[in-house]
Motif scaffolding. Structure first.
Motif, PDB file in Angstrom:
ATOM      1  N   GLN A  28      22.134  28.014  47.624  1.00 10.93           N
ATOM      2  CA  GLN A  28      22.517  26.627  47.847  1.00 10.93           C
ATOM      3  C   GLN A  28      21.417  25.659  47.433  1.00 10.93           C
ATOM      4  OE1 GLN A  28      23.496  27.127  51.984  1.00 10.93           O
ATOM      5  NE2 GLN A  28      25.701  27.287  51.587  1.00 10.93           N
ATOM      6  N   LEU A  29      20.167  26.026  47.664  1.00 15.98           N
ATOM      7  CA  LEU A  29      19.066  25.178  47.205  1.00 15.98           C
ATOM      8  C   LEU A  29      19.065  25.082  45.685  1.00 15.98           C
ATOM      9  CD1 LEU A  29      16.170  26.307  49.592  1.00 15.98           C
ATOM     10  CD2 LEU A  29      17.513  24.202  49.702  1.00 15.98           C
ATOM     11  N   LEU A  36      21.746  22.669  44.634  1.00 10.25           N
ATOM     12  CA  LEU A  36      21.340  21.274  44.792  1.00 10.25           C
ATOM     13  C   LEU A  36      20.470  20.829  43.617  1.00 10.25           C
ATOM     14  CD1 LEU A  36      20.495  21.120  48.614  1.00 10.25           C
ATOM     15  CD2 LEU A  36      22.448  20.044  47.477  1.00 10.25           C
ATOM     16  N   VAL A  37      19.509  21.643  43.254  1.00  8.58           N
ATOM     17  CA  VAL A  37      18.628  21.302  42.135  1.00  8.58           C
ATOM     18  C   VAL A  37      19.431  21.186  40.847  1.00  8.58           C
ATOM     19  CG1 VAL A  37      16.703  22.085  40.711  1.00  8.58           C
ATOM     20  CG2 VAL A  37      16.594  22.342  43.200  1.00  8.58           C
ATOM     21  N   GLY A  38      20.236  22.202  40.552  1.00  9.82           N
ATOM     22  CA  GLY A  38      21.007  22.198  39.313  1.00  9.82           C
ATOM     23  C   GLY A  38      21.993  21.051  39.239  1.00  9.82           C
ATOM     24  N   THR A  39      22.628  20.727  40.364  1.00  4.95           N
ATOM     25  CA  THR A  39      23.596  19.624  40.373  1.00  4.95           C
ATOM     26  C   THR A  39      22.914  18.292  40.115  1.00  4.95           C
ATOM     27  OG1 THR A  39      24.996  20.836  41.934  1.00  4.95           O
ATOM     28  CG2 THR A  39      25.373  18.474  41.741  1.00  4.95           C
ATOM     29  N   SER A  40      21.750  18.068  40.722  1.00  8.35           N
ATOM     30  CA  SER A  40      21.036  16.804  40.501  1.00  8.35           C
ATOM     31  C   SER A  40      20.616  16.673  39.039  1.00  8.35           C
ATOM     32  CB  SER A  40      19.818  16.708  41.418  1.00  8.35           C
ATOM     33  OG  SER A  40      18.853  17.688  41.104  1.00  8.35           O
ATOM     34  N   ILE A  41      20.125  17.751  38.449  1.00 10.08           N
ATOM     35  CA  ILE A  41      19.696  17.708  37.049  1.00 10.08           C
ATOM     36  C   ILE A  41      20.890  17.486  36.128  1.00 10.08           C
ATOM     37  CG2 ILE A  41      18.694  19.081  35.176  1.00 10.08           C
ATOM     38  CD1 ILE A  41      16.874  20.381  37.302  1.00 10.08           C
ATOM     39  N   SER A  42      22.005  18.168  36.393  1.00 13.10           N
ATOM     40  CA  SER A  42      23.191  18.013  35.549  1.00 13.10           C
ATOM     41  C   SER A  42      23.773  16.611  35.653  1.00 13.10           C
ATOM     42  CB  SER A  42      24.254  19.039  35.939  1.00 13.10           C
ATOM     43  OG  SER A  42      23.826  20.346  35.621  1.00 13.10           O
ATOM     44  N   LEU A  43      23.820  16.058  36.856  1.00  7.14           N
ATOM     45  CA  LEU A  43      24.311  14.690  37.009  1.00  7.14           C
ATOM     46  C   LEU A  43      23.448  13.707  36.230  1.00  7.14           C
ATOM     47  CD1 LEU A  43      25.332  14.414  40.773  1.00  7.14           C
ATOM     48  CD2 LEU A  43      26.819  14.010  38.805  1.00  7.14           C
ATOM     49  N   SER A 100      26.623  17.315  55.921  1.00  6.58           N
ATOM     50  CA  SER A 100      25.879  16.716  54.817  1.00  6.58           C
ATOM     51  C   SER A 100      26.495  17.094  53.474  1.00  6.58           C
ATOM     52  CB  SER A 100      24.412  17.156  54.863  1.00  6.58           C
ATOM     53  OG  SER A 100      23.794  16.728  56.054  1.00  6.58           O
ATOM     54  N   TRP A 101      26.809  18.370  53.317  1.00  2.00           N
ATOM     55  CA  TRP A 101      27.439  18.819  52.075  1.00  2.00           C
ATOM     56  C   TRP A 101      28.849  18.239  51.945  1.00  2.00           C
ATOM     57  CZ3 TRP A 101      26.090  22.946  48.385  1.00  2.00           C
ATOM     58  CH2 TRP A 101      24.725  23.268  48.434  1.00  2.00           C
ATOM     59  N   ALA A 120      31.540  19.173  41.317  1.00  4.28           N
ATOM     60  CA  ALA A 120      32.136  19.016  42.638  1.00  4.28           C
ATOM     61  C   ALA A 120      32.802  20.314  43.096  1.00  4.28           C
ATOM     62  CB  ALA A 120      33.147  17.880  42.619  1.00  4.28           C
ATOM     63  N   ASP A 121      33.413  21.038  42.172  1.00  6.00           N
ATOM     64  CA  ASP A 121      34.005  22.337  42.524  1.00  6.00           C
ATOM     65  C   ASP A 121      32.936  23.283  43.072  1.00  6.00           C
ATOM     66  OD1 ASP A 121      36.539  21.575  41.773  1.00  6.00           O
ATOM     67  OD2 ASP A 121      36.445  22.504  39.781  1.00  6.00           O
ATOM     68  N   GLN A 122      31.757  23.284  42.419  1.00  6.72           N
ATOM     69  CA  GLN A 122      30.681  24.180  42.852  1.00  6.72           C
ATOM     70  C   GLN A 122      30.154  23.787  44.228  1.00  6.72           C
ATOM     71  OE1 GLN A 122      27.682  24.406  39.730  1.00  6.72           O
ATOM     72  NE2 GLN A 122      29.265  24.394  38.148  1.00  6.72           N
TER      73      GLN A 122
END
Length: 427
Positions: free
Chosen positions: A316-317, A320-327, A373-374, A413-415
């Motif tokens: 999950q950590l 979070l990192v990958g989602t922030s970078i991709s966004l 939070s999620w 968002a699916d992930q």
């Protein structure tokens, strides 16, 4: 003339300075991203082949420096977490011409050009170097009186250069360790640290003791102003090389303009800025600006959750990192780049809309518990997805980009949603 020493007599003094360093790194990063987004693209925007090659090179340099500023922000967040303080990604809106930061540090969003380069050189100058800021930034007298070490309450202190701030943090950490003991200073959990493995940044230092804290600060100083005066490959040296090349090209062609006429535009008057700011009134541009603003907000909230996480798994950590970078890479930066090609509105003829990194409110944090939070992160991502698809249906010059952004946000968002209990997901 030597700069006055920075005072760190207790943990709260250190906490204050690290929070200010975090905001400063964040806002400097935004300045570089704004300048990068303003750059023209190729000969189709009126550049010669030589000029287009130079601009493409400047884009790469600005991008690489911006990535290093992101690293600096992560390092400061690690330092905060290491002393038991929660990292934050809230900050004031632009412009900050005087008063919020020390008198010698003023920040604003400028398109790439002579004024921007002079400003960047001034900000990144090595300690002790005398340099004038760009003409757009008027000098103001120091407004912060020296902090008395006996003061328990922290407050802002004067420093002329970013290097001086970090040297003061170095000395303050050493002094606190001498006073309290190293274990008592670095009370934060090692699991709260951003690591090279999670972020895939070899230079990222996980801070757990004085040695690693000083190493983290040294990375910031070396990349910014250079290691003890060796600044050729540091940010200062790279900006100086761009400045010289820009001057040569401008001398050969006085009409050379490498950037679009981007003006930092807001969707509404910033809540914490008194002076009226340019507002985006063109309808198509406003739709694009709204998508960029929400994507930026999401990046900040996801990073905040990472740095203040509780019982997240390693998977999950990493998400979070990958989602922030991709966004940031796949949604925010393309939207910001296309905004710089769109009109801001008839009130500012001939100007395009630069993304102002708008902060709508004083950003806070989610509750400590993971599931709610999620759930909130997932809900906001779904809202952004829906708004992207609506912008695509509305048509206009950014419709295709909005559609692509919506598809990418839906995937992310699916992930994230897979880690939210079904009962907490929107119907």
């Amino acid at each position: 003339m030597s700069e006055p020493p920075i005072v760190v007599a207790n943990r709260e003094h250190l906490w204050w300075l690290l929070n200010e360093a975090s905001q400063l790194e964040h806002m400097i990063l935004c300045q570089y991203l704004f300048a990068e987004a303003s750059l023209k693209s190729g000969t189709e925007e009126g550049l010669t082949a030589e000029q287009a090659d130079a601009v493409a090179g400047w884009r790469k340099v600005l991008s690489s420096i911006a990535v290093e500023e992101m690293l600096h922000l992560a390092l400061v967040s690690n330092l905060l977490a290491a002393i038991g303080a929660a990292p934050t990604f809230g900050r004031p809106n632009f412009p900050q011409r005087s008063g919020y930061f020390p008198s010698g540090i003023q920040l604003d969003l400028l398109p790439f050009g002579e004024q921007a380069l002079r400003h960047f050189l001034y900000l990144e100058r090595p300690e002790g170097m005398q340099l004038q800021d760009a003409e757009a930034f008027e000098p103001v007298p120091p407004s912060r009186a020296r902090l008395d070490p006996a003061e328990l309450m922290p407050r802002g202190q004067e420093y002329e250069t970013i290097g001086h701030l970090y040297r003061g943090l170095e000395e303050g950490l050493r002094a606190l360790c001498d006073k309290l003991g190293e274990n008592a200073v670095f009370v934060g959990s090692a699991r709260a640290q951003a690591t090279p493995e999670l972020f895939r940044w070899p230079q990222l230092v996980a801070v757990t003791d004085l040695k690693s804290a000083l190493a983290a600060i040294e990375v910031i100083i070396e990349q910014g102003e250079g290691a003890r005066g060796d600044w050729q490959q540091a940010h200062y040296g790279r900006f100086l090389a761009m400045w010289r090349q820009f001057g040569e090209l401008r001398e050969r062609d006085p009409g050379f303009e490498p950037a679009r006429p981007a003006l930092a535009g807001y969707l509404r008057q910033p809540y914490n800025i008194a002076e009226p700011q340019p507002l985006i009134t063109d309808p198509a541009t406003r739709r694009t600006a709204e998508l960029a603003a929400v994507a930026y907000e999401l990046v900040l909230h996801i990073l905040t959750r990472f740095f203040t996480h509780t019982d997240e798994t390693e998977e999950q950590l990493g998400l979070l990192v990958g989602t922030s970078i991709s966004l940031m890479a796949d949604v925010l930066r393309p939207l910001a780049a296309v905004m710089a090609t769109l009109p801001i509105g008839p009130e500012h003829p001939g100007r395009t809309a630069g993304f102002a990194f708008e902060m709508y409110y004083a950003m806070s944090n989610y509750v400590p518990w993971r599931e709610p939070s999620w759930a909130l992160l997932h809900e906001r991502m779904r809202m952004l997805e829906e708004r992207c698809r609506a912008a695509a249906r509305a048509g206009g010059p950014a419709a295709a980009l909005a559609a692509a952004a919506g598809t990418r946000v839906a995937e992310l968002a699916d992930q994230v949603g897979a880690h939210v209990p079904p009962a907490l997901r929107p119907e």
